[in-house]
Design a protein around this motif. Sequence first.
Motif, PDB file in Angstrom:
ATOM      1  N   ARG A  54       0.834  -1.206   0.000  1.00 59.85           N
ATOM      2  CA  ARG A  54       0.000   0.000   0.000  1.00 59.85           C
ATOM      3  C   ARG A  54       0.872   1.262   0.000  1.00 59.85           C
ATOM      4  O   ARG A  54       0.590   2.223  -0.720  1.00 59.85           O
ATOM      5  N   LYS A  57       2.543   1.629  -3.397  1.00 58.04           N
ATOM      6  CA  LYS A  57       1.523   1.965  -4.384  1.00 58.04           C
ATOM      7  C   LYS A  57       1.092   3.424  -4.251  1.00 58.04           C
ATOM      8  O   LYS A  57       0.738   4.066  -5.246  1.00 58.04           O
ATOM      9  N   THR A  61       0.988   5.818  -7.434  1.00 59.53           N
ATOM     10  CA  THR A  61      -0.218   6.518  -7.862  1.00 59.53           C
ATOM     11  C   THR A  61       0.045   8.015  -8.006  1.00 59.53           C
ATOM     12  O   THR A  61      -0.415   8.641  -8.966  1.00 59.53           O
ATOM     13  N   GLN A 145       7.874  -1.305 -13.253  1.00 57.33           N
ATOM     14  CA  GLN A 145       7.083  -1.249 -12.023  1.00 57.33           C
ATOM     15  C   GLN A 145       6.082  -2.384 -11.976  1.00 57.33           C
ATOM     16  O   GLN A 145       5.920  -3.047 -10.954  1.00 57.33           O
ATOM     17  N   ARG A 149       6.027  -5.287  -9.205  1.00 54.43           N
ATOM     18  CA  ARG A 149       4.849  -5.574  -8.373  1.00 54.43           C
ATOM     19  C   ARG A 149       4.470  -7.050  -8.490  1.00 54.43           C
ATOM     20  O   ARG A 149       4.213  -7.714  -7.499  1.00 54.43           O
TER      21      ARG A 149
END
Length: 182
Positions: A54, A57, A61, A145, A149
Amino acid sequence: MSVFMQQLPALVGVVIGALGSYLVVVRGDQMRFRREQAARWEERRLAVYADYARSVKQTITLTYRVAAELGHGTHPDPLTPDEARPLLAEANVTRDPSGEALIMLGSRAVVEKGRAWVVTAMEMERFVRESEQDTAAWRALLEEQRAGRDAYYAAVREDLGLPPGHSARWPIRPAGPVPPQR
């Protein structure tokens, strides 16, 4: 023969039975304790893994939003680099404790994959902070990326003994008007 000697075999049987029952109960309790302890640690590791994902991320974002402002993406809520600067700083501050927890509780494979993923996120952050205009370089960072992930999540699932999951690679519509539906 005395009564005691006649009852001795039964008494020995009762003592052996009681001792055996005690040992079985103790062994069962030890095994249950170990299973519960392993489950607690597994739950804790899952929470650490999810928290780290999280936090990484969040940075990604924000970089997507700035990249959209720079003309490299289609995020619906673009941000200018100046607007993003304090948000990126906050994301970095938030990510540090989750990274430390990952190092403390994560398996070697998960920590290595997590490190590779966050390094790419940091490269993406550098890219948007410097307002670079190389769209091909941005697309390469996006691919790196996504691969990072995927590798992180695969390592997490393996560490927790979970089956393989979804790659989360689904097609995204290009920006522009939505075609009418029939």
